[in-house]
Design a protein around this motif. Structure first.
Motif, mmCIF file in Angstrom:
data_model
loop_
_atom_site.group_PDB
_atom_site.id
_atom_site.type_symbol
_atom_site.label_atom_id
_atom_site.label_comp_id
_atom_site.label_asym_id
_atom_site.label_seq_id
_atom_site.Cartn_x
_atom_site.Cartn_y
_atom_site.Cartn_z
ATOM 1 N N ASN A 145 52.404 -92.177 -104.212
ATOM 2 C CA ASN A 145 51.180 -92.957 -103.854
ATOM 3 C C ASN A 145 50.729 -93.453 -102.497
ATOM 4 N N ASP A 146 51.776 -93.217 -101.571
ATOM 5 C CA ASP A 146 51.593 -93.610 -100.156
ATOM 6 C C ASP A 146 50.539 -93.048 -99.599
ATOM 7 N N TRP A 147 49.931 -91.914 -99.685
ATOM 8 C CA TRP A 147 48.757 -91.184 -99.131
ATOM 9 C C TRP A 147 47.661 -92.143 -99.416
ATOM 10 N N LYS A 148 47.605 -93.014 -100.511
ATOM 11 C CA LYS A 148 46.365 -93.818 -100.650
ATOM 12 C C LYS A 148 46.458 -94.981 -99.780
ATOM 13 N N ILE A 149 47.250 -95.469 -98.841
ATOM 14 C CA ILE A 149 47.196 -96.351 -97.882
ATOM 15 C C ILE A 149 46.322 -96.182 -96.717
ATOM 16 N N PRO A 150 45.288 -96.900 -96.606
ATOM 17 C CA PRO A 150 44.325 -96.702 -95.741
ATOM 18 C C PRO A 150 44.719 -96.725 -94.142
ATOM 19 N N GLU A 151 45.885 -97.434 -93.816
ATOM 20 C CA GLU A 151 46.386 -97.316 -92.429
ATOM 21 C C GLU A 151 46.918 -95.945 -92.060
ATOM 22 N N LEU A 152 47.620 -95.362 -93.349
ATOM 23 C CA LEU A 152 48.117 -94.133 -93.126
ATOM 24 C C LEU A 152 47.053 -93.140 -93.000
ATOM 25 N N GLN A 153 45.845 -93.005 -93.925
ATOM 26 C CA GLN A 153 45.078 -92.172 -93.898
ATOM 27 C C GLN A 153 44.261 -92.047 -92.612
ATOM 28 N N LYS A 154 44.133 -93.243 -91.948
ATOM 29 C CA LYS A 154 43.695 -93.289 -90.318
ATOM 30 C C LYS A 154 44.429 -92.652 -89.445
ATOM 31 N N LYS A 155 45.771 -93.130 -89.537
ATOM 32 C CA LYS A 155 46.836 -92.744 -88.609
ATOM 33 C C LYS A 155 47.046 -91.008 -88.776
ATOM 34 N N TYR A 156 47.197 -90.540 -89.858
ATOM 35 C CA TYR A 156 47.170 -89.112 -90.136
ATOM 36 C C TYR A 156 46.187 -88.207 -90.444
ATOM 37 N N ASP A 157 44.832 -88.698 -90.194
ATOM 38 C CA ASP A 157 43.705 -88.072 -90.433
ATOM 39 C C ASP A 157 43.938 -86.756 -89.933
ATOM 40 N N GLY A 158 43.740 -85.733 -90.681
ATOM 41 C CA GLY A 158 43.686 -84.152 -90.219
ATOM 42 C C GLY A 158 45.244 -83.539 -90.259
ATOM 43 N N TYR A 159 46.139 -84.586 -90.433
ATOM 44 C CA TYR A 159 47.707 -83.838 -90.604
ATOM 45 C C TYR A 159 48.010 -83.983 -91.977
ATOM 46 N N PHE A 160 47.305 -84.536 -93.168
ATOM 47 C CA PHE A 160 47.724 -84.362 -94.560
ATOM 48 C C PHE A 160 47.786 -82.958 -94.781
ATOM 49 N N GLN A 161 48.559 -82.671 -95.897
ATOM 50 C CA GLN A 161 48.556 -81.252 -96.726
ATOM 51 C C GLN A 161 47.087 -81.112 -97.178
ATOM 52 N N TYR A 162 46.436 -79.968 -97.117
ATOM 53 C CA TYR A 162 45.333 -79.780 -97.211
ATOM 54 C C TYR A 162 44.583 -80.300 -98.573
ATOM 55 N N PHE A 163 45.315 -80.284 -99.773
ATOM 56 C CA PHE A 163 44.777 -80.779 -100.848
ATOM 57 C C PHE A 163 44.656 -82.315 -100.927
ATOM 58 N N LEU A 164 45.461 -82.957 -100.085
ATOM 59 C CA LEU A 164 45.296 -84.606 -100.017
ATOM 60 C C LEU A 164 44.280 -84.693 -98.971
ATOM 61 N N GLN A 165 44.092 -84.117 -97.865
ATOM 62 C CA GLN A 165 43.198 -84.272 -96.930
ATOM 63 C C GLN A 165 41.761 -84.163 -97.569
ATOM 64 N N GLU A 166 41.457 -83.303 -98.516
ATOM 65 C CA GLU A 166 40.349 -82.994 -98.964
ATOM 66 C C GLU A 166 40.266 -84.307 -99.887
ATOM 67 N N LYS A 167 40.948 -84.832 -100.823
ATOM 68 C CA LYS A 167 40.910 -86.046 -101.460
ATOM 69 C C LYS A 167 40.475 -87.141 -100.569
ATOM 70 N N ILE A 168 41.337 -87.325 -99.638
ATOM 71 C CA ILE A 168 40.882 -88.550 -98.562
ATOM 72 C C ILE A 168 39.447 -88.311 -98.059
ATOM 73 N N ASN A 169 39.180 -87.014 -97.628
ATOM 74 C CA ASN A 169 37.724 -86.927 -97.215
ATOM 75 C C ASN A 169 36.629 -87.063 -98.103
ATOM 76 N N LYS A 170 36.864 -86.913 -99.432
ATOM 77 C CA LYS A 170 35.969 -87.287 -100.472
ATOM 78 C C LYS A 170 35.809 -88.893 -100.576
ATOM 79 N N LEU A 171 36.721 -89.650 -100.305
ATOM 80 C CA LEU A 171 36.899 -91.121 -100.296
ATOM 81 C C LEU A 171 36.203 -91.808 -99.319
ATOM 82 N N LYS A 172 35.958 -91.012 -98.198
ATOM 83 C CA LYS A 172 35.288 -91.450 -96.856
ATOM 84 C C LYS A 172 33.757 -91.805 -97.192
#
Length: 172
Positions: A145-172
């Protein structure tokens, strides 16, 4: 005759023993930001199938989808030796490409944050391991569940595994 490898690792990198947790991947030469470090390949397994792997193949898969991983299961590969850090210098570009997030100096260990690839699957057991990275930013435990941490989403934006980056992008 050696078996053909499924993955590729930049020749500027090599596997060596670390001081505290087995093998790791280190830079033999300076590496520039965004340089391609590795291309992951392997067997496509469900997370449930990966949980059945043991020995040197246990927990070496790279999650590429909610329910699937790419992994070695017959022959250990150099790309299986990238370690986690809560303060990494590498990240993902898509599903199978590991790239430098910053310039990496010769002799430095190349690491990525497992938060960039881990996600809880419906039928898999909970993933939580003690972190050994020792960085000042250490979270102490690594979970799916660490991918859900807002600070990590901001820090690693664009560097997540594709399927996770897509989930994060939908949350924005």
């Amino acid at each position: 005759m050696a078996k053909r490898m499924f993955s590729w690792m930049n020749p500027k990198l090599e596997v060596r023993e670390t001081e505290k947790y087995g093998k790791g991947v280190f830079a033999k030469e300076d590496i520039e930001k965004n340089e391609l470090l590795a291309i992951f390949g392997g067997y496509v397994l469900t997370l449930e199938e990966e949980e059945g792997l043991s020995g040197e193949f246990a927990d070496t898969g790279v999650q590429i989808h909610d329910d699937f991983v790419l992994t070695s299961k017959e022959q250990k590969e150099d790309t299986d030796c990238f370690n986690h850090s809560c303060d990494p210098n590498a990240g993902y570009n898509g599903q199978i490409f590991l790239v430098a997030m910053e310039n990496i100096e010769k002799e430095k260990e190349v690491t990525f944050d497992y938060a960039m690839v881990l996600h809880k699957a419906e039928k898999s057991r909970e993933y939580k391991i003690k972190c050994l990275c020792g960085s000042e930013k250490c979270r102490e435990y690594i979970t799916e569940n660490d991918w859900k941490i807002p600070e990590l989403q901001k820090k690693y934006d664009g560097y997540f595994q594709y399927f996770l980056q897509e989930k994060i992008n939908k949350l924005k």
